[in-house]
Design an enzyme around this catalytic site. Structure first.
Site, PDB file in Angstrom:
ATOM      1  CB  ILE A  22       0.086   5.066 -50.952  1.00 31.10           C
ATOM      2  CG1 ILE A  22      -0.268   6.491 -51.383  1.00 31.10           C
ATOM      3  CG2 ILE A  22      -1.133   4.371 -50.406  1.00 31.10           C
ATOM      4  CD1 ILE A  22      -1.241   6.548 -52.541  1.00 31.10           C
ATOM      5  N   PRO A  23       3.673   5.069 -49.913  1.00 30.84           N
ATOM      6  CG  PRO A  23       5.224   4.070 -48.487  1.00 30.84           C
ATOM      7  CD  PRO A  23       3.785   4.424 -48.613  1.00 30.84           C
ATOM      8  CG  HIS A  24       4.235   6.035 -55.132  1.00 32.15           C
ATOM      9  ND1 HIS A  24       3.464   6.603 -54.128  1.00 32.15           N
ATOM     10  CD2 HIS A  24       4.262   6.932 -56.136  1.00 32.15           C
ATOM     11  CE1 HIS A  24       3.033   7.789 -54.543  1.00 32.15           C
ATOM     12  NE2 HIS A  24       3.517   8.023 -55.747  1.00 32.15           N
ATOM     13  N   GLY A  25       7.858   4.979 -55.704  1.00 32.71           N
ATOM     14  CA  GLY A  25       9.045   5.601 -56.269  1.00 32.71           C
ATOM     15  C   GLY A  25       8.771   6.731 -57.236  1.00 32.71           C
TER      16      GLY A  25
END
Length: 160
Positions: A76-79
């Protein structure tokens, strides 16, 4: 159910939906690195108007400091917090890799890119983590090979 539909209390501006069907991409091929996958999913978020271009760099920075693969074949890539200001609206994008993609020491088949505006970020992350907590749940989504099914699961339109 993933996300409860909230009543819109601000009728003056219409926010885009949290997940658009065109942001669910099936049958993806391994581009060779998790960084390439993050750029792919970040571009979808950007093209859909959820984030500015700089958010994608923040997603890559997050991955360097804290890997976003959760186990169970999901990432779950996120910033990072510093690029929160680059989020225009909360949104998701989903990439399905039936053959998997190498993500650190894990093979990932489902990648969910997240842009969570304001306080929605943690709610989105926890909903995904809770609802995709087993490899069987992830494999069922991957095996379905259906944009409509994945959309309905994420948007709470399926009761099981």
């Amino acid at each position: 159910m993933f996300f409860k539909k909230k009543k819109n209390t601000t009728p003056e501006t219409k926010k885009p939906a949290l997940l658009l069907k065109e942001n669910i991409r099936l049958d993806q091929k391994d581009p060779g690195s998790k960084e390439a996958v993050i750029r792919m999913i970040g571009s979808i978020l950007q093209e859909s108007g959820y984030v500015n271009e700089n958010y994608v760099e923040g997603m890559l920075k997050r991955e360097e400091s804290f890997p976003t693969n959760l186990g169970n074949g999901i990432a779950i890539p996120h910033g990072v917090l510093e690029v929160k200001k680059e989020i225009k609206n909360s949104g998701l994008a989903v990439l399905v890799f039936p053959e998997g993609v190498q993500w650190n020491d894990e093979t990932v088949k489902l990648v969910v890119g997240i842009a969570g505006a304001e306080e929605e970020h943690l709610d989105i992350l926890s909903n995904i983590a809770m609802n995709l907590s087993t490899p069987d749940e992830v494999e069922k989504l991957v095996a379905a090979n259906s944009v409509d099914y994945i959309y309905d699961i994420f948007m709470g339109n399926v009761t099981e």
